[in-house]
Scaffold this motif. Structure first.
Motif, PDB file in Angstrom:
ATOM      1  N   GLN A 156       0.916  -1.116  -0.086  1.00 40.14           N
ATOM      2  CA  GLN A 156      -0.104   0.115   0.057  1.00 40.14           C
ATOM      3  C   GLN A 156       0.971   1.410   0.029  1.00 40.14           C
ATOM      4  N   GLY A 157       0.986   1.939  -0.861  1.00 42.08           N
ATOM      5  CA  GLY A 157       1.578   3.424  -0.923  1.00 42.08           C
ATOM      6  C   GLY A 157       3.029   3.097  -1.389  1.00 42.08           C
ATOM      7  N   ASP A 158       3.900   3.943  -1.266  1.00 39.67           N
ATOM      8  CA  ASP A 158       5.069   4.066  -1.594  1.00 39.67           C
ATOM      9  C   ASP A 158       5.938   4.099  -0.336  1.00 39.67           C
ATOM     10  N   VAL A 159       6.464   2.865  -0.084  1.00 40.77           N
ATOM     11  CA  VAL A 159       7.121   2.510   1.134  1.00 40.77           C
ATOM     12  C   VAL A 159       8.634   3.211   1.199  1.00 40.77           C
ATOM     13  N   ASP A 160       9.295   3.259   0.077  1.00 39.98           N
ATOM     14  CA  ASP A 160      10.549   3.961  -0.201  1.00 39.98           C
ATOM     15  C   ASP A 160      10.431   5.265   0.073  1.00 39.98           C
ATOM     16  N   ALA A 161       9.453   5.774  -0.598  1.00 41.01           N
ATOM     17  CA  ALA A 161       9.570   7.322  -0.449  1.00 41.01           C
ATOM     18  C   ALA A 161       8.932   7.750   0.808  1.00 41.01           C
ATOM     19  N   GLU A 162       8.086   7.042   1.518  1.00 42.15           N
ATOM     20  CA  GLU A 162       7.781   7.307   2.976  1.00 42.15           C
ATOM     21  C   GLU A 162       8.890   7.171   3.925  1.00 42.15           C
ATOM     22  N   LEU A 163       9.573   6.180   3.553  1.00 44.34           N
ATOM     23  CA  LEU A 163      10.831   5.861   4.666  1.00 44.34           C
ATOM     24  C   LEU A 163      11.695   6.858   4.291  1.00 44.34           C
ATOM     25  N   ARG A 293       8.690  12.804  13.676  1.00 44.02           N
ATOM     26  CA  ARG A 293       9.036  13.210  15.085  1.00 44.02           C
ATOM     27  C   ARG A 293       7.951  12.983  16.102  1.00 44.02           C
ATOM     28  N   ASP A 294       6.783  13.188  15.500  1.00 42.47           N
ATOM     29  CA  ASP A 294       5.567  12.803  16.570  1.00 42.47           C
ATOM     30  C   ASP A 294       5.264  11.795  16.706  1.00 42.47           C
ATOM     31  N   GLY A 295       5.686  10.803  16.124  1.00 46.62           N
ATOM     32  CA  GLY A 295       5.682   9.343  16.162  1.00 46.62           C
ATOM     33  C   GLY A 295       4.701   8.458  15.344  1.00 46.62           C
ATOM     34  N   ARG A 296       4.138   9.479  14.516  1.00 43.08           N
ATOM     35  CA  ARG A 296       2.914   8.786  13.444  1.00 43.08           C
ATOM     36  C   ARG A 296       4.062   8.175  12.325  1.00 43.08           C
ATOM     37  N   ILE A 297       3.533   6.836  12.034  1.00 46.67           N
ATOM     38  CA  ILE A 297       4.368   5.991  11.263  1.00 46.67           C
ATOM     39  C   ILE A 297       3.996   6.193   9.741  1.00 46.67           C
ATOM     40  N   ARG A 298       5.063   6.663   9.229  1.00 50.99           N
ATOM     41  CA  ARG A 298       4.844   6.825   7.679  1.00 50.99           C
ATOM     42  C   ARG A 298       4.979   5.454   6.813  1.00 50.99           C
ATOM     43  N   ALA A 299       6.069   4.905   7.219  1.00 52.99           N
ATOM     44  CA  ALA A 299       6.325   3.686   6.208  1.00 52.99           C
ATOM     45  C   ALA A 299       6.290   2.145   7.259  1.00 52.99           C
ATOM     46  N   LEU A 300       6.005   1.218   7.020  1.00 52.72           N
ATOM     47  CA  LEU A 300       6.192   0.134   7.628  1.00 52.72           C
ATOM     48  C   LEU A 300       6.209  -1.044   6.591  1.00 52.72           C
ATOM     49  N   ALA A 301       7.517  -1.946   6.589  1.00 47.92           N
ATOM     50  CA  ALA A 301       7.406  -2.952   5.742  1.00 47.92           C
ATOM     51  C   ALA A 301       8.279  -3.936   6.535  1.00 47.92           C
ATOM     52  N   LEU A 302       7.585  -5.265   6.323  1.00 49.69           N
ATOM     53  CA  LEU A 302       7.936  -6.498   6.917  1.00 49.69           C
ATOM     54  C   LEU A 302       8.269  -7.579   5.721  1.00 49.69           C
ATOM     55  N   ASP A 303       9.478  -8.175   5.512  1.00 46.33           N
ATOM     56  CA  ASP A 303       9.787  -8.767   4.589  1.00 46.33           C
ATOM     57  C   ASP A 303      10.267 -10.201   5.296  1.00 46.33           C
ATOM     58  N   VAL A 304       9.465 -11.153   5.059  1.00 44.92           N
ATOM     59  CA  VAL A 304       9.783 -12.199   5.951  1.00 44.92           C
ATOM     60  C   VAL A 304      10.527 -13.614   5.092  1.00 44.92           C
ATOM     61  N   VAL A 305      11.462 -14.287   5.696  1.00 39.09           N
ATOM     62  CA  VAL A 305      11.996 -15.462   5.056  1.00 39.09           C
ATOM     63  C   VAL A 305      11.773 -16.674   5.929  1.00 39.09           C
ATOM     64  N   GLU A 306      11.209 -17.702   5.682  1.00 37.22           N
ATOM     65  CA  GLU A 306      10.927 -18.977   6.193  1.00 37.22           C
ATOM     66  C   GLU A 306      11.380 -20.134   5.273  1.00 37.22           C
ATOM     67  N   TYR A 326      -1.296  -1.189  13.108  1.00 40.77           N
ATOM     68  CA  TYR A 326      -1.115   0.188  13.374  1.00 40.77           C
ATOM     69  C   TYR A 326      -1.249   0.924  11.843  1.00 40.77           C
ATOM     70  N   THR A 327      -1.529   2.093  12.126  1.00 43.27           N
ATOM     71  CA  THR A 327      -1.698   3.076  10.885  1.00 43.27           C
ATOM     72  C   THR A 327      -0.265   3.454  10.089  1.00 43.27           C
ATOM     73  N   ALA A 328      -0.094   3.395   8.810  1.00 40.17           N
ATOM     74  CA  ALA A 328       1.245   3.778   8.278  1.00 40.17           C
ATOM     75  C   ALA A 328       0.727   4.276   6.935  1.00 40.17           C
ATOM     76  N   ALA A 329       1.458   5.354   6.311  1.00 39.15           N
ATOM     77  CA  ALA A 329       0.995   5.900   5.129  1.00 39.15           C
ATOM     78  C   ALA A 329       1.302   5.034   4.020  1.00 39.15           C
ATOM     79  N   ALA A 330       2.385   4.200   4.209  1.00 41.27           N
ATOM     80  CA  ALA A 330       2.845   3.094   3.170  1.00 41.27           C
ATOM     81  C   ALA A 330       3.246   1.955   3.967  1.00 41.27           C
ATOM     82  N   ARG A 331       2.813   0.841   3.341  1.00 40.85           N
ATOM     83  CA  ARG A 331       2.948  -0.474   4.100  1.00 40.85           C
ATOM     84  C   ARG A 331       3.211  -1.634   3.019  1.00 40.85           C
ATOM     85  N   ARG A 332       4.280  -2.395   3.371  1.00 37.45           N
ATOM     86  CA  ARG A 332       4.625  -3.702   2.413  1.00 37.45           C
ATOM     87  C   ARG A 332       5.011  -4.892   3.324  1.00 37.45           C
TER      88      ARG A 332
END
Lengths: 699, 334
Positions: A156-163, A293-306, A326-332
């Protein structure tokens, strides 16, 4: 929205109906089933990690007086279905992992079966094997779906840009260990093949679902459903490992069919539990969090290897909870698998949610630390008002209430955030917390029968009690659904003689079976009113997975931990665990508390102890017994408190309940790691938190 | 499990004769280790000779301030003995740090020090192990070495001795009384166990058929100030990663007049730390002294690489555990 039942029996802390039988030892478990002159099985297992059997010499074994049969791929019956490679045992000489069953010996005593098994000589054409999981492998692949049917990847959204635009970033790799379920009662069965009348198999099996078990056995052996009966009144723990049948069930059924008319018994040894009963894959979690700075998450990415096994895919849904927490502007979120020469992984104590709330919840703590923000406040600040993945409203979500009540009860206020500055009598002291979540799931198929018998209501449903309380809570639900006194309700479960019921898994049992019972009660009252006659009977069913598909349905919780780390030796002690959960209505506080604190204790065990040490040279777990594979013992457990908030959810089901079986373990390990960091300043990102990982960071 | 004959002779002499006469015979004490090994196929005797009722269950004063502990005394009984608790607290603490209540009720003073060295590969008959199958190789080297030796190992074997009690008895200069085919003898506890060398199949110097009849605790005044500090992977019911048995004789000014130190979890034997003792003697007991003592003892340590990082952590852990143990003895924080 459903009209909730008026709770009269529900909500009472009634004692376990099966408690006295268990304490007195009269509750009969699968292996103890009284049968006439049983024979005993011992599995033969491959001693190479990959290859082909070139010869099997059973002469010496068969020469022993009292050996009844030695079944191998050379003489085993051909199964009707070999679609499930884990269960298609003794069908070929191929070996796909060390410890794979390659035969079964049946003898007059278990000792003799084991002795004979030692005498079977197997030669192999051994092939190179590969069982090393790493995130760098070139052959990682994306499964089509992850357990039980979730999307493999989401964006959802552009994780790299938000990061890039984030003021504060946490980019770390976390890992959870390979872990094996070890219920006190190992996987065990008694089986009897009655050859008369076309053949009927009676299987007393330790299982989380007699009906799914029967279905699998019928499919494997090509038998009609009515020719197999599965019986399982009591289970000495399952935790997912008895949610699907494993190879031991096929072996015991084969052994029974090889000896018509003679009951046979098979119980896995503790060592065999490490090869045949499923396990949790190790997970490698690459986590990226970016926030303002106020703690609002912009980017959240979790890449799992199993990992999964080469012969059968099981894709743990580790990335799934990060999609909605949680909320996040972009997510992967992504999942990649390595198919290795290893035993087959499977369900293990909250698959997906449990490992999947480790990396993200430690990363949240790291983010809070980087921001100089309280970790409870950081979570509250990122509370979504709708499910971020689907956009659906929550049926109910009281995470913030759990966080606040937990903080209050734990004494979180005024916590000094600085790590490594509190020392008491040689121990470094810290506190930590994490959130918990578990989806509220209902299975799509269950039926209950209500019958009036001798002035009492008898409810029959082929459900399972894993030790969790179904024997006790289903009568409470039935009583309220019938508007009857709970003492006038008898519930019968654990037998395929009773109507079909779903597996006890995904914390869905009480929800699903309870819904069927409520429906049966409605049918019963609709047909017979309040003055039924003896023998009056009605059925009710659940035939879809949810009553409401417009809401996102989850249970939430918050866990708080105090950890102490010895300043010299790095030993970790956890004197306090405190959880607050929002899981809808609680049917029975006594059994519920037991489930919550049991789950939290398993979380502690995951945090500090459990680790299957994989020896990739030979392809097996090196520490495959309970002396070496450590689970948390009594001395490790201090004050464990489980609390819950009074949550009213009119959308989930007529009882207003959510599942409670698994949420207790979710988040605990992260809270422990976060507390250890607060105590020492050492951030352990690879479970378990053993002292060798802490020592280098101690003064 | 392989079938075996079981004998219950009426006295020690007969038990010794029966085992001596059968090359593949073993003594059975509490059975806490042997019975496991029988089930696993690690021990495959033809004859099991039960000696549980043959040796003394008494703990008697030797008249010089010492104790003679019969071999059939259980670990629980020994731990609870008032004389032991007062005069050799390190021994009570070590006993109570081992196993659990049920096992300690079964385990015997004669048998516990003779439990086999511990190694996951020794216990798994499907893997190579020079101790179990001489010449087959050592699976532990390069494998799961977390519980393995850093001192005195060989290329044949890197297993460690698991007994907590034996570590305390080593520090206390206990003496083992035996009866064997060649008569009775005494063996200083520190000489009972052997390093693996080229023959890891033997854990002790006992001859075939030689039975421990008693363990003697000689008087040791400084043992009143003694402690056992065991570090393990969980709070209870686990074998030691590292343990320290320590006793000190302190002068009024805090100087160490004499010391006894033994280590567990580091070698094929309970490890008497004579080099550490030498460093401690004549110095004031500080954390720096403790570290220097540990460093001297571990000068020849060889950590084992392996799964999950191997066991190199044991080198600093020995120093840290010795530091913690000596702090306890000087009344500083634990």
């Amino acid at each position: 929205m459903t009209e909730l039942l008026e709770p009269r029996a529900m909500g009472r802390d009634l004692v376990r109906r099966d408690g006295v039988r268990k304490v007195r030892g009269t509750a009969t478990y699968a292996f103890e089933t009284p049968v006439e002159s049983p024979a005993f099985c011992h599995p033969l297992q491959a001693t190479v990690a990959r290859g082909r059997i070139t010869a099997v010499d059973t002469t010496a074994a068969e020469a022993l007086d009292g050996v009844l049969a030695v079944v191998t791929h050379e003489n085993a019956e051909r199964l009707a279905s070999t679609d499930d490679a884990e269960l298609a045992v003794l069908q070929s000489p191929e070996v796909a992992f060390r410890g794979q069953p390659i035969g079964v010996v049946v003898a007059e005593t278990s000792e003799l079966a084991r002795q004979a098994a030692d005498l079977v000589r197997v030669t192999y054409d051994e092939q190179p094997h590969d069982s090393v999981l790493s995130a760098d492998r070139g052959d990682l692949y994306a499964p089509e779906k992850v357990n039980p049917g979730y999307d493999t990847d989401t964006v959802q959204g552009d994780v790299d840009a938000e990061l890039a635009a984030s003021a504060v970033r946490v980019e770390q790799t976390y890992a959870t260990a390979m872990v094996h379920n070890n219920p006190l009662e190992p996987h065990a069965s008694t089986a009897l093949w009655d050859a008369a009348d076309g053949g009927k198999l009676t299987l007393w099996d330790s299982t989380q679902g007699v009906h799914p078990d029967r279905k699998a056995v019928c499919s494997l052996f090509g038998l009609d459903l009515e020719r197999v009966q599965v019986v399982c009144p009591y289970v000495g723990g399952g935790f997912g490992s008895k949610g699907t049948p494993h190879a031991n069930v096929v072996l015991v059924a084969m052994a029974a069919r090889a000896l018509p008319g003679r009951a046979v018994k098979l119980a896995l040894t503790r060592q065999q539990m490490f090869t045949m009963a499923g396990y949790r894959t190790p997970t490698i979690q690459r986590m990226q969090l970016g926030a303002d700075r106020d703690g609002r998450i912009r980017a959240l990415a979790l890449d799992v290897v199993e990992q999964t096994s080469r012969i059968k895919e099981f894709a743990e849904q580790t990335g799934v909870p990060a999609r909605m927490m949680y909320t996040a502007a972009a997510r992967r979120t992504t999942h990649r698998l390595a198919a290795l020469d290893v035993p087959v992984p499977s369900w293990f104590r909250a698959p997906g949610e449990c490992p999947g709330m480790f990396g993200p919840e430690v990363a949240m703590d790291e983010l809070a630390h980087a921001l100089g923000m309280d970790p409870v406040e950081l979570r509250i600040r990122n509370e979504p008002d709708r499910d971020p993945e689907t956009g659906q409203p929550w049926s109910s979500r009281h995470l913030v209430e759990c966080l606040r009540e937990g903080a209050e009860r734990f004494g979180w206020a005024g916590r000094d955030p600085r790590p490594g500055v509190r020392r008491e009598d040689g121990w470094l002291v810290g506190t930590g917390m994490a959130s918990s979540v578990y989806p509220t799931m209902r299975q799509a198929q269950s039926t209950a029968t209500v019958r009036f018998e001798d002035g009492r209501y008898v409810v029959e449903i082929g459900a399972a009690d894993l030790g969790t309380g179904a024997w006790t809570v289903l009568p409470q639900i039935a009583a309220d659904a019938l508007d009857a006194d709970v003492d006038d309700v008898e519930v019968r479960i654990g037998d395929t003689r009773y109507p079909i019921a779903s597996v006890a898994g995904g914390s869905s049992g009480t929800n699903t079976w309870g819904s069927a019972i409520v429906e049966a009660a409605r049918q019963f009252r609709g047909k017979f009113g309040r003055r039924p006659e003896d023998g009056d009977e009605a059925q009710g069913s659940v035939d879809q997975a949810a009553t409401d598909d417009e809401h996102a349905t989850y249970a939430f919780g918050a866990q708080f931990v105090e950890a102490r780390v010895h300043a010299d030796t790095g030993e970790v002690r956890v004197p306090r665990l405190l959880g607050v959960f929002a899981c809808g209505r609680i049917v029975n506080p006594r059994t519920a508390r037991s489930q919550f604190i049991g789950g939290m204790t398993m979380g502690l065990s995951m945090a500090l102890h459990e680790n299957s040490a994989w020896d990739a040279r030979i392809g097996q777990v090196a520490n495959h017994d309970l002396a070496e594979y450590h689970v948390t013992v009594n001395a490790d457990v201090g004050d464990v408190q489980a609390h819950w908030i009074d949550e009213h959810d009119p959308y989930v089901n007529a009882m207003g309940i959510k599942g409670i079986g698994e949420i207790g373990i979710v988040g605990t390990a992260a809270a422990v790691v976060n507390a250890v960091f607060h105590a020492t300043g050492v951030r352990v990102r690879h479970l378990p938190v053993t002292l060798d990982k802490i020592l280098p960071g101690l003064p | 499990m392989k079938p075996f004959a079981y004998a219950r002779p009426s006295d020690v002499a007969e038990a010794v004769r029966e085992v001596a006469a059968e090359p593949n015979a073993v003594f059975l004490g509490g059975g806490t280790n042997l019975v496991d090994h029988l089930k696993l196929g690690v021990a495959r005797p033809d004859l099991v000779v039960d000696v549980r009722t043959l040796t003394s269950r008494e703990i008697t004063d030797t008249g010089d301030g010492g104790l003679l502990v019969g071999a059939a005394v259980s670990n629980s009984e020994l731990a609870a003995d008032r004389r032991v608790r007062e005069r050799w607290p390190v021994l009570t603490q070590a006993l109570l740090a081992g196993a659990n209540g049920q096992l300690r009720n079964l385990a015997t003073v004669g048998g516990n020090p003779l439990q086999r060295t511990r190694c996951v590969y020794f216990q798994d008959v499907t893997t190579a192990c020079n101790k179990r199958a001489p010449g087959s190789g050592c699976s532990a080297i390069g494998g799961y070495t977390r519980y393995h030796a850093i001192l005195g190992a060989s290329e044949q074997c890197i297993a460690t001795h698991p007994s907590d009690m034996a570590v305390a008895l080593t520090a206390l200069d206990a003496v083992v009384h035996t009866e064997g085919p060649r008569g009775a003898r005494t063996i200083p506890f520190g000489e009972l166990h052997r390093l693996p060398g080229d023959d890891p199949s033997r854990d002790t110097v006992l001859e075939h058929g030689e039975l421990v009849t008693a363990v003697e605790l000689p008087p040791l005044e400084m043992a009143r100030r003694s402690t056992y500090r065991k570090v393990r992977d969980r709070a209870s019911y686990a074998f030691a990663l590292v343990s320290v048995a320590a006793a000190v004789d302190l002068a009024d000014d805090g100087t160490v007049r004499d010391a006894r130190v033994a280590l567990g979890g580091v070698a094929h034997t309970p490890w008497r730390a004579t080099r550490a003792e030498e460093v401690l003697r004549g110095r004031r007991l500080t954390d720096d002294t403790a570290r220097a003592a540990a460093e001297a003892e571990l000068a020849d340590a060889v950590p084992q690489p392996g799964i999950d990082g191997g066991n190199a952590f044991k080198v600093p852990l020995v120093a840290r555990t010795l530091t913690a143990a000596l702090r306890i003895l000087t009344g500083r924080e634990g």
